[in-house]
Design an enzyme around this catalytic site. Structure first.
Site, short mmCIF file in Angstrom:
data_model
loop_
_atom_site.label_atom_id
_atom_site.label_comp_id
_atom_site.label_asym_id
_atom_site.label_seq_id
_atom_site.Cartn_x
_atom_site.Cartn_y
_atom_site.Cartn_z
N HIS B 459 -31.01 -7.91 -28.71
CA HIS B 459 -29.76 -7.32 -29.17
C HIS B 459 -29.58 -5.92 -28.60
CE1 HIS B 459 -28.91 -10.63 -31.72
NE2 HIS B 459 -30.04 -10.50 -32.38
N GLU B 687 -5.35 -23.62 -13.50
CA GLU B 687 -6.80 -23.78 -13.66
C GLU B 687 -7.21 -25.19 -13.30
OE1 GLU B 687 -7.49 -21.61 -17.84
OE2 GLU B 687 -5.58 -22.65 -17.52
N ASP B 711 -12.07 -21.22 -14.26
CA ASP B 711 -11.90 -22.63 -14.55
C ASP B 711 -11.52 -23.43 -13.31
OD1 ASP B 711 -12.70 -22.96 -17.11
OD2 ASP B 711 -10.75 -22.53 -18.00
N CYS B 757 -6.38 -14.05 -12.25
CA CYS B 757 -7.13 -13.41 -13.31
C CYS B 757 -8.44 -14.16 -13.44
CB CYS B 757 -6.36 -13.40 -14.63
SG CYS B 757 -5.97 -15.00 -15.29
#
Lengths: 208, 795
Positions: B459, B687, B711, B757
């Protein structure tokens, strides 16, 4: 329908199972131990080999050979279930079957499956496809339908029965260990029954 | 008289071994045991013919008892009876006893000359010994009579660790029911599902089966919800389960390196530092050590340490249980407040620990018995941490650190001891950091961090990456001056002048590039031949919108609206959405925001719209497909978008479009909302390769195309981007994807904008190829906006 016509049915069933082996296995993987496709294909391959080696000359002898081979070679629960069905069909079969006679024989097979597996309709088993198929066949012949229409009706009824198993929770067999998780998948046994009835429609049904 | 025995089963080796075990019991008087199991030595299966033959062989005239394993063995044994001749069939008993225990008992009884009825009865009683041992005779083990129960399998990559356990506990607490869990694989006891610490001690790893039982008014609902949660990996996003549908950027907050912000797989494993004197590596000095790169960036500075005031619990008497209970309540409130200010999943789990009924009950009970609040809290949390320490799974064992971190936080509040501080400015050398410490470091004072323990997926490491503080992990010796390169893992301790010079020049290069990028960040990006390219930011929260504005984003090229919809019990209405979208536009100073309509589906499930499980959610009902099914929710979102568009520049785009029909239908629904402002631009994401190939068919219906390269790449190459083994395929701009992008640009013509994008848009080497194809707008993670603009300027 004589032994030759019925052999063609069984061979077509074997062929359909071989071609749909992976689908059957995938269904069984979802809710069982993932061997239904492999088991049925192994059993029916052995059946075809046995028919090739020594073609039976009566329906009764044919069904007996099919049943004995299946109970010995399938390995899973479908072995004794399909095997018992064919053995009972063997006991009920006359030397030549007409349509209503075949329906009577198939009804004996269904009774055998029910007696062996102790499954009721709605338990998400092969009974869910075989029961409506037998009933459709009986209804069709009682209404005077020809074999083509009757076997098509039986195949359709099996299909619908199989579809109806999708939302059910399994109560018999390995899938019952999964409880609610068995819902959402068609029962593999019911699926192989639809193949059996489709094979009947395309062979026995076409003969008429 | 000797009754014969038959073992009918699926596995020949198993049946033989069971028979051998049973034969040991009757050395003086061999009992015929025949085996009919398996189709051959290896193939599992049962054979009715073989069983009937085994029965025949086992029969000496006194009959046969058949023991079976399960399933088809039972059916095959019954079928075998039908194959036997009449007199023999009458002499066979099928016995439903458990196989091993039953067979041993049966062999003993048969060896002693019992009848087949006696043999079968003894076999059936074969479980008595075990039942007496466990004291479970006569009752269903592990099942309450009236309760509701179920069993699920844990699918989470790391088992039921802190995050999913916290989710489970949080959800099940809402029901009016007593819910308990046990791990079927370890045979653990039942633990209350309301206790995070107890749930974690189940040690439930991936593949383990968890049993749940519940009683009370909402027992059924609780169990149903539990089963649902388990199927959904207890809300753990697919990113965490390693089958991610990648978000359009992985570079969030780390301007130069190649590190996932969520702690996914890293290029190099954490390891001991190696002295690389021999052989010398080009570009690295002989005195450079190698640690695990953990957070990119270069840092040079004096070593500073964490000063952690000791938590000394004074030996003093209780002020009375009421006063001590108050002290604890106050301290818990303080700790909760401190933790609540930090953002990160792990802090949710920490908060949950503070509400853990089991832990609190124990501490409060100790206080009632006369212990002081600090002692009671310390003892209870020590006990719980020790339980975690004892777990076999290293991942779960590491949760002991979470318990200790939270425990210390509360103890500090109880004792009035301030939090750990860093004594000075420079490179922090620490054994490890708690998540709260990592989240609280001041990047102005702390140039970099060296952690002796821990891992790049801890973490603390994730938080350092998110916050842009360079870090390495390794057993680096003490020193006064430290130089580190968090991208390569190079570390120099008290470096020689030439080594220091090397780090300085690295840092300068790095700084020069990023400074130059930063100073020009707010300026428009123009290529060398004078084409202005809009560089926007991909954002998923109001905070990211602020970061985008700080980094000079020309617009928000992609607003992922999912953040408004996930992790809640009801869908946001138009009012709430409108307020948040406006806040994003405000944070961006009124620059254009491109709102992507909800991209949900079974890979990103919504609690209030249970999705059917899909064999492949990435190819399932996602994006616009999902919106066109859940139409009222879609209309509500479109309504909010139109309202915002009347007040500020807005573009709207639909995700996962495959056919023109989908766009036509979505536009029709948009029109139905009514009164569209003329400035509202409507576009679609590309996509799906099918949409790219048919781009010309879409052009009449859209104002712009936005190509989601992440994608589009994974669908074109049939390669999942979360799969570390496929990085060769999925990183960079594949020629096939490039062709698709070129095709979209051709179809779009000069009238319609084509934007990209996705991660590729921020890759300096790819930017020239995208612009050459005709792309005129790029959208990247906020922190990457400055360097992306520089890449445009260099083109």
């Amino acid at each position: 329908m004589d032994a030759t016509a019925l052999s063609a049915w069984i061979r077509e069933f074997a062929d359909l199972v071989a071609r749909n082996r992976d689908e059957l296995t995938a269904l069984d993987s979802a809710i069982g131990d993932g061997d239904h496709g492999v088991n049925m294909d192994r059993g029916l391959t052995a059946v075809v080999a046995a028919l090739d080696a020594e073609p039976p000359d009566t329906p009764s002898a044919l069904f007996k050979k099919v049943g004995m081979t299946l109970i010995s070679k399938v390995g899973g629960a479908s072995g004794p279930l399909y095997g018992t069905a064919f053995l009972r069909m063997s006991a009920a079969a006359d030397s030549v079957l007409d349509g209503p006679g075949f329906a009577k024989v198939l009804r004996s097979g269904l009774d055998g499956v029910v007696a062996r597996g102790k499954a009721s309709p709605g338990d998400k088993t092969m009974v869910d496809a075989l029961t409506p198929a037998v009933e459709a066949l009986e209804t069709a012949f009682a209404g005077g339908a020809d074999v083509t229409a009757a076997f098509q009706a039986a195949a359709d009824a099996a299909d619908q029965g199989r579809e109806a198993t999708v939302p059910l929770v399994a109560r018999k067999g390995r899938a019952s260990y999964l409880g609610e998780r068995s819902a959402g998948h068609a029962d593999p046994g019911a699926t192989s029954v639809t193949l059996l009835m489709r094979a009947a429609a395309s062979t026995l049904g076409a003969a008429g | 008289m000797t009754v014969g025995l038959v073992v009918a089963g699926h596995s020949r080796p198993l049946a033989r071994a069971a028979a051998a075990l049973a034969s040991e019991m009757t050395p003086g008087r061999p009992v015929p045991i025949e085996v009919a199991a398996g189709l051959d030595e290896e193939t599992f299966g049962t054979d009715a013919v073989a069983i009937s033959e085994a029965i025949t062989a086992a029969d000496d005239g006194d009959g046969v008892v058949v023991l079976m394993d399960l399933g088809s063995a039972v059916l095959s044994a019954e079928t075998a009876l039908e194959l036997l001749d009449e007199p023999l069939r009458e002499r066979v008993l099928l016995c439903p006893a458990p196989l091993v225990e039953g067979l041993v008992a049966a062999a003993v009884t048969a060896g002693a000359g019992g009848t087949r009825e006696e043999v079968a009865a003894e076999a059936l009683a074969g479980l008595a010994g075990k039942e007496a041992h466990f004291g479970t005779a006569g009752e269903e083990p592990s099942r309450t009579g009236e309760g509701v129960s179920a069993v699920v399998r844990v699918v989470n990559e790391h088992g039921l660790h802190a995050r999913p356990a916290a989710r489970l506990v949080g959800e099940l607490r809402r029901f009016d029911a007593l819910v308990e869990l046990r791990n079927e694989n370890t045979g653990s006891g039942w633990v209350p599902a309301s206790s995070l610490t107890r749930v974690a001690t189940l040690g439930a790893l991936r593949g383990h089966e968890l049993a749940v039982r519940a009683s009370g008014r909402q027992a059924q609902e609780a169990v149903d919800r539990f089963v649902e949660l388990a199927g959904d990996a207890f809300g753990e996003t697919q990113d965490h389960v390693n089958h991610s549908r990648p978000e359009p950027t992985l570079h969030r907050g780390s301007p130069t390196g190649n590190y996932p912000a969520d702690g996914g797989s890293l290029p190099k494993p954490c390891g001991q530092p190696e002295n690389v004197d021999n052989p010398p590596t080009p570009g690295r000095s002989a005195s450079t050590l190698r640690a695990a790169p953990s957070s990119p960036g270069i840092a040079i500075g004096p070593a500073v340490r964490l000063s952690q005031p000791a938590l000394h619990i004074p030996d003093e008497p209780s002020m009375g249980s009421e006063a001590e209970q108050h002290r604890l309540t106050d301290a818990l409130t303080t700790a909760r407040h401190e933790i609540g200010k930090l953002s990160g999943d792990i802090f949710e789990a920490h908060l949950m620990l503070l509400e853990d009924a089991d832990l609190l009950d124990e501490a409060r009970a100790a206080i009632d018995k006369g212990t002081t609040a600090p002692e009671a809290w310390r003892d209870t949390t020590n006990r719980v941490a020790a339980e975690f320490d004892a777990l076999p799974d290293p991942y779960l064992r590491a949760r002991a650190d979470d318990v200790r971190a939270v425990s210390d936080q509360v103890l500090r509040a109880l004792l009035g001891v301030p939090a750990a501080t860093v004594d000075g400015e420079g490179i922090l050398m620490a054994t490890d950091l708690t998540p709260a410490q990592a989240a609280a470091l001041d990047p102005v004072r702390i140039a970099g961090v060296v952690l002796r323990n821990g891992s790049p997926t801890s973490h603390a490491a994730i938080l350092l990456r998110t916050r842009g503080i360079p870090a390495v992990i390794g057993d680096i010796p003490e020193g006064a001056l430290i130089a580190l390169d968090g991208s390569t893992g190079d570390v120099a301790v008290d470096p020689a002048p030439d080594v220091l010079e090397d780090f300085r020049s690295r840092a300068e290069r790095h700084k020069k590039l990023s400074d130059e990028a930063r100073t020009k960040a707010a300026q428009p990006a123009m290529t060398r031949n004078g084409v202005t390219i809009h560089v926007g930011a991909n954002i998923g929260s109001v905070a990211e919108a602020r970061a985008a504005a700080d980094n000079g984003a020309d617009l928000a090229g992609l607003v992922r609206t999912e953040f408004l919809f996930l992790d809640r019990d009801t869908a946001p209405d138009a009012d709430e959405q409108e307020a948040v979208y406006l806040a994003i536009a405000d944070a961006l100073g009124g620059r254009r925001i491109t709102l992507r309509t909800l991209d949900a589906g079974s890979d990103k499930p919504l609690r209030y719209l249970p999705a059917p499980s899909e064999a492949n959610p990435f190819l399932g009902v996602r994006g616009i497909r999902h919106s066109l099914v859940h139409r009222s929710m879609f209309t509500e979102q479109l309504r909010a978008i139109v309202r915002v568009a009347r007040r500020t520049p807005v573009s709207v785009m639909f995700p996962m479009v495959t056919t023109p029909d989908e766009v036509v239908e979505a536009r029709r629904m948009l029109d139905e909302v009514g009164d569209l402002p003329p400035d509202l631009r409507v576009g679609m994401m590309v996509e799906v390769p099918a949409a790219a190939l048919r781009a010309a068919d879409f052009t009449p219906y859209v104002d712009f195309f936005s190509i989601g390269t992440n994608d589009l790449t994974q669908y074109t190459l049939a390669a999942e981007r979360g799969n570390a083994d496929l990085l060769d395929l999925t990183s960079g701009l594949d020629p096939a994807v490039e062709q698709l992008i070129e095709g979209v640009c051709r179809a779009a013509g000069p009238q319609k904008t084509v934007a990209v994008c996705g991660e590729l848009a921020g890759d300096g080497t790819v930017v020239p190829r995208l612009l050459a194809a005709g792309v005129r707008e790029l959208s990247v993670a906020p922190a990457l906006v400055p360097v992306t603009k520089q890449a445009v300027r260099a083109t």
